[in-house]
Write a protein that holds these residues in place. Structure first.
Motif, PDB file in Angstrom:
ATOM      1  N   VAL A 128       0.826  -1.210   0.000  1.00 13.73           N
ATOM      2  CA  VAL A 128       0.000   0.000   0.000  1.00 13.73           C
ATOM      3  C   VAL A 128       0.859   1.258   0.000  1.00 13.73           C
ATOM      4  CG1 VAL A 128      -1.762   1.300   1.247  1.00 13.73           C
ATOM      5  CG2 VAL A 128      -1.908  -1.201   1.117  1.00 13.73           C
ATOM      6  N   PHE A 129       1.768   1.388   0.972  1.00 15.38           N
ATOM      7  CA  PHE A 129       2.569   2.609   1.072  1.00 15.38           C
ATOM      8  C   PHE A 129       3.427   2.855  -0.176  1.00 15.38           C
ATOM      9  CE2 PHE A 129       2.563   2.801   6.023  1.00 15.38           C
ATOM     10  CZ  PHE A 129       1.243   3.209   5.972  1.00 15.38           C
ATOM     11  N   PRO A 130       4.136   1.844  -0.713  1.00  9.93           N
ATOM     12  CA  PRO A 130       4.883   2.097  -1.957  1.00  9.93           C
ATOM     13  C   PRO A 130       3.976   2.514  -3.118  1.00  9.93           C
ATOM     14  CG  PRO A 130       5.670   0.089  -0.906  1.00  9.93           C
ATOM     15  CD  PRO A 130       4.449   0.506  -0.163  1.00  9.93           C
ATOM     16  N   SER A 131       2.732   1.990  -3.161  1.00 14.97           N
ATOM     17  CA  SER A 131       1.816   2.354  -4.245  1.00 14.97           C
ATOM     18  C   SER A 131       1.466   3.833  -4.209  1.00 14.97           C
ATOM     19  CB  SER A 131       0.531   1.518  -4.151  1.00 14.97           C
ATOM     20  OG  SER A 131       0.825   0.140  -4.269  1.00 14.97           O
ATOM     21  N   TYR A 132       1.433   4.437  -3.029  1.00 19.20           N
ATOM     22  CA  TYR A 132       1.104   5.860  -2.886  1.00 19.20           C
ATOM     23  C   TYR A 132       2.340   6.723  -2.621  1.00 19.20           C
ATOM     24  CZ  TYR A 132      -3.833   4.517  -2.636  1.00 19.20           C
ATOM     25  OH  TYR A 132      -5.083   4.036  -2.926  1.00 19.20           O
ATOM     26  N   ASP A 133       3.534   6.146  -2.844  1.00 16.57           N
ATOM     27  CA  ASP A 133       4.806   6.877  -2.643  1.00 16.57           C
ATOM     28  C   ASP A 133       4.917   7.431  -1.226  1.00 16.57           C
ATOM     29  OD1 ASP A 133       5.714   6.422  -5.253  1.00 16.57           O
ATOM     30  OD2 ASP A 133       4.590   8.143  -6.019  1.00 16.57           O
ATOM     31  N   VAL A 134       4.532   6.625  -0.246  1.00 16.22           N
ATOM     32  CA  VAL A 134       4.638   7.024   1.158  1.00 16.22           C
ATOM     33  C   VAL A 134       5.890   6.386   1.745  1.00 16.22           C
ATOM     34  CG1 VAL A 134       3.581   6.905   3.447  1.00 16.22           C
ATOM     35  CG2 VAL A 134       2.149   7.260   1.424  1.00 16.22           C
ATOM     36  N   ARG A 135       6.714   7.223   2.341  1.00 14.83           N
ATOM     37  CA  ARG A 135       7.941   6.751   2.988  1.00 14.83           C
ATOM     38  C   ARG A 135       7.591   6.275   4.409  1.00 14.83           C
ATOM     39  NH1 ARG A 135      13.120  10.753   4.012  1.00 14.83           N
ATOM     40  NH2 ARG A 135      14.480   9.281   5.128  1.00 14.83           N
ATOM     41  N   PHE A 136       7.994   5.063   4.744  1.00 17.66           N
ATOM     42  CA  PHE A 136       7.682   4.509   6.065  1.00 17.66           C
ATOM     43  C   PHE A 136       8.964   4.388   6.876  1.00 17.66           C
ATOM     44  CE2 PHE A 136       7.114   1.007   9.064  1.00 17.66           C
ATOM     45  CZ  PHE A 136       5.941   1.382   9.685  1.00 17.66           C
ATOM     46  N   ILE A 137       8.915   4.913   8.116  1.00 19.32           N
ATOM     47  CA  ILE A 137      10.083   4.914   8.994  1.00 19.32           C
ATOM     48  C   ILE A 137       9.690   4.361  10.357  1.00 19.32           C
ATOM     49  CG2 ILE A 137      11.820   6.339  10.164  1.00 19.32           C
ATOM     50  CD1 ILE A 137      11.528   8.359   7.885  1.00 19.32           C
ATOM     51  N   ALA A 138      10.431   3.376  10.852  1.00 19.92           N
ATOM     52  CA  ALA A 138      10.308   2.887  12.223  1.00 19.92           C
ATOM     53  C   ALA A 138      11.623   3.232  12.924  1.00 19.92           C
ATOM     54  CB  ALA A 138      10.043   1.399  12.257  1.00 19.92           C
ATOM     55  N   VAL A 139      11.606   4.245  13.777  1.00 17.28           N
ATOM     56  CA  VAL A 139      12.827   4.863  14.300  1.00 17.28           C
ATOM     57  C   VAL A 139      13.712   3.859  15.021  1.00 17.28           C
ATOM     58  CG1 VAL A 139      13.711   6.634  15.850  1.00 17.28           C
ATOM     59  CG2 VAL A 139      11.664   7.084  14.481  1.00 17.28           C
ATOM     60  N   ASN A 140      13.194   3.204  16.057  1.00 13.34           N
ATOM     61  CA  ASN A 140      14.037   2.334  16.884  1.00 13.34           C
ATOM     62  C   ASN A 140      14.451   1.052  16.187  1.00 13.34           C
ATOM     63  OD1 ASN A 140      13.772   4.239  18.855  1.00 13.34           O
ATOM     64  ND2 ASN A 140      12.591   2.975  20.283  1.00 13.34           N
ATOM     65  N   ASP A 141      13.724   0.639  15.154  1.00 13.75           N
ATOM     66  CA  ASP A 141      14.055  -0.597  14.447  1.00 13.75           C
ATOM     67  C   ASP A 141      14.950  -0.360  13.233  1.00 13.75           C
ATOM     68  OD1 ASP A 141      12.585  -2.067  16.226  1.00 13.75           O
ATOM     69  OD2 ASP A 141      10.754  -2.067  15.016  1.00 13.75           O
ATOM     70  N   GLY A 142      15.283   0.910  12.958  1.00 15.54           N
ATOM     71  CA  GLY A 142      16.160   1.217  11.823  1.00 15.54           C
ATOM     72  C   GLY A 142      15.538   0.937  10.479  1.00 15.54           C
ATOM     73  N   VAL A 143      14.226   1.030  10.397  1.00 17.32           N
ATOM     74  CA  VAL A 143      13.526   0.758   9.137  1.00 17.32           C
ATOM     75  C   VAL A 143      13.225   2.075   8.443  1.00 17.32           C
ATOM     76  CG1 VAL A 143      11.433  -0.177   8.100  1.00 17.32           C
ATOM     77  CG2 VAL A 143      12.509  -1.373  10.013  1.00 17.32           C
ATOM     78  N   ASP A 144      13.635   2.196   7.188  1.00 17.61           N
ATOM     79  CA  ASP A 144      13.356   3.388   6.373  1.00 17.61           C
ATOM     80  C   ASP A 144      13.205   2.916   4.938  1.00 17.61           C
ATOM     81  OD1 ASP A 144      13.222   5.749   4.971  1.00 17.61           O
ATOM     82  OD2 ASP A 144      14.809   6.738   6.097  1.00 17.61           O
ATOM     83  N   SER A 145      11.992   2.986   4.414  1.00 18.61           N
ATOM     84  CA  SER A 145      11.724   2.443   3.080  1.00 18.61           C
ATOM     85  C   SER A 145      12.526   3.156   2.001  1.00 18.61           C
ATOM     86  CB  SER A 145      10.228   2.541   2.770  1.00 18.61           C
ATOM     87  OG  SER A 145       9.795   3.892   2.815  1.00 18.61           O
ATOM     88  N   GLU A 146      12.966   4.401   2.262  1.00 20.27           N
ATOM     89  CA  GLU A 146      13.724   5.134   1.250  1.00 20.27           C
ATOM     90  C   GLU A 146      15.128   4.583   1.088  1.00 20.27           C
ATOM     91  OE1 GLU A 146      15.100   9.512   1.385  1.00 20.27           O
ATOM     92  OE2 GLU A 146      13.115   9.545   0.451  1.00 20.27           O
TER      93      GLU A 146
END
Length: 574
Positions: A128-146
């Motif tokens: 869903v998020f990539p389809s709408y060009d939404v960047r997803f970040i989970a701070v403490n888990d080091g996740v950043d879709s970009e």
């Protein structure tokens, strides 16, 4: 000719100061779009302390966004919502903005704050998020879709799901322990209130309890929930909502005495009015499914005698039987006195009440539902209400007179009919009780042995802990089973009080001048109507009357059918 300046190839001259040493442009975002800072806290997560609090999450996310130049911030909060599903107002608002193309970035403290259902979390973060060009970040888990896919993220989502599943098991275990301890798991229903001295104990609500009793009495009198609601409204009885609102000083509903049929039905179905605890009336198939499913009665935990009863158990049982056979007022604006109680001896179908406005009372009759004017699958089991009224009244008078003349002898006959089946059931439960007690004693020995093995080094501490938890859980279940079996065996050994209930009913109606719906419903369980036979000019028809509480007895006065005769349109009992 005017010299036009071209700015196409001019490099940006304004530098962006970043808090971390990444390349310029790595954190550039479309500042026209919304940056969502999402916070979630469930009731179980709140037990972990301050680290997961909404204030702590908001602080971490706000600081992170400020340091990295995110603007157009919108904070969405779901406080007290589980992460096992996405039916949360905050997350739904955010997803709605995503679908409108208004969101550029979605930031959470960690993956578990976004959700604990790994399938749904993966669907949103990877599809869903990539389809709408939404960047997803989970701070403490080091996740950043970009920055590209994090190969460990799916496993982290799976671990979060395992955590939710484990938490659900622990919560269910706690609720199971409380539910089988004999304490109510919900708030007092209309008719009761919490005892000021003990919040787990219910006491009668002096204002509401008589209304509950009246509703049950009206049902015994053959009146349905819809008509009961109209009666209460006509008598200006405040509804449940109106009564509680007035007590709390809140504005009353616009129609404070407007009772709904479903409110009456809800009261009639509450077993707690008999003075018992009734827990686990519903269950869910999975911690991910919030739909509650009605439990079978044998799977509920029912403990009688925990508070003062508003209605006797026998009256509650009779009401449940009557509600299975719904009665409706006919177009002739009359309701059959025996509606819902008559059954065909051949096909087992009910006999419907037949009348119309032009009928006189003596023409009202009951007809087998499968007869259908001779075109159905059953023969004409037809009997007039006038004849049936005389038959039933005569039989009730005969039975009550017989019981009054020799109560002890009648009770002995009744006990003899029930004793064999009762004793067999008690023996089976005593056998189960002995097995449960033996297993409980065996577990005590096993617990001692595994503790010794752990001390001697023959068993690891982790293995010991796991085995001990299993044995303790089994002990708790066995203790609950033993308590329930002991109570149930004790109640039946004291004596099933069905006879006492019927004897009390006999004393209540010393003289019965005529039948009323209340008398019929209290005395009669059902009536079986046989097909008529012709003998010359006479119409002979048998009717078997089955009394409440006494259906096991097969004495001539109770078990044998009554024979009715009809000659030239007149009916009498033979």
């Amino acid at each position: 000719m005017t010299n036009a300046k071209s700015y196409v190839n001019i490099d940006p001259c304004t530098t962006i100061l970043l808090a971390d040493p990444h390349k310029k442009g790595e954190n550039d975002v479309d500042q026209q779009k919304i940056t969502i800072l999402y916070c979630r806290l469930s009731n179980e997560d709140a037990l972990d302390g301050e680290s997961n609090s909404i204030a702590n999450q908001r602080s971490i996310l706000t600081k992170y966004a400020a340091e990295r130049g995110f603007t157009n911030i919108r904070v969405l909060v779901d406080d007290g919502y589980t992460g096992t599903n996405f039916n949360r107002p905050g997350v739904q608002e955010g997803l709605s903005l995503v679908e409108q193309g208004l969101v550029g970035t979605w930031i959470v403290k960690d993956m578990s704050r976004f959700g604990r259902d790994y399938l749904q979390v993966g669907r949103y973060t990877e599809i869903v998020f990539p389809s709408y060009d939404v960047r997803f970040i989970a701070v403490n888990d080091g996740v950043d879709s970009e920055r590209g896919d994090n190969d460990f993220t799916p496993f982290r989502n799976l671990f979060n799901d395992f955590y939710a599943k484990d938490t659900s098991k622990k919560v269910r275990s706690v609720m199971k322990a409380r539910g089988t301890s004999g304490k109510h798991m919900g708030k007092p229903p209309y008719g009761y209130r919490s005892d000021p001295q003990d919040k787990d104990h219910w006491i009668l609500d002096e204002e509401a309890a008589p209304v509950v009793k009246r509703i049950f009495d009206l049902t015994i009198a053959g009146i349905g929930p819809c008509r009961i609601a109209r009666i209460l409204e006509a008598d200006q009885v405040p509804t449940v909502k109106a009564l509680y609102a007035m007590r709390k000083g809140k504005p009353a509903p616009e129609r404070p005495c407007h009772w709904h049929e479903q409110s009456v039905v809800g009261i009639l179905e509450r077993m707690e009015y008999t003075g018992c605890v009734c827990n686990f009336k519903t269950y869910s198939k999975s911690y991910k499914l919030k739909k509650r499913i009605p439990n079978a009665k044998e799977d509920m935990f029912i403990l009688p005698g925990t508070q003062e009863a508003i209605v006797p158990q026998e009256q509650w049982d009779r009401v449940q039987e009557l509600r299975k056979n719904k009665r409706r007022v006919t177009k002739g604006e009359r309701q059959g006195l025996f509606s819902g109680l008559l059954f065909c001896a051949d096909c087992g179908s009910k006999l419907n009440f037949a009348t119309c406005k032009r009928f006189e009372g003596r023409q009202d009759r009951y007809v087998c539902a499968k007869y259908r004017s001779g075109r159905g699958t059953c023969s004409g089991h037809i009997i007039r209400e006038e004849v049936l009224r005389d038959v039933v009244l005569e039989r009730i008078r005969a039975v009550t007179e017989m019981i009054r003349s020799d109560v002890e002898g009648f009770q002995e006959d009744w006990l003899h009919c029930r004793r064999e089946e009762q004793e067999k059931s008690i023996r089976e439960d005593k056998r189960r009780l002995a097995q449960a007690k033996k297993r409980l004693a065996d577990i005590d020995v096993l617990m001692t042995r595994i503790y010794e093995d752990m001390v001697l080094g023959n068993l690891s501490q982790e293995r010991y802990q796991k085995m001990a938890e299993g044995y303790e859980a089994e002990q708790a279940n066995l203790n609950n089973e033993i308590i329930g079996l002991e109570d149930w065996v004790g109640i039946r050994e004291e004596m099933d009080n069905s006879f006492d209930q019927f004897a009390a009913l006999v004393e209540k109606y010393v003289d019965i001048p005529e039948l009323t719906p209340t008398i019929v419903n209290e005395f009669i369980k059902k009536i079986i109507v046989y097909a008529p036979e012709k003998q010359g000019t006479k119409r002979i028809q048998k009717v078997r009357i089955i009394f409440n509480f006494l259906d096991e007895l097969d004495t001539p006065e109770i078990g044998e059918p009554v024979i009715t005769e009809t000659t030239y349109g007149r009916g009498k009992t033979a």
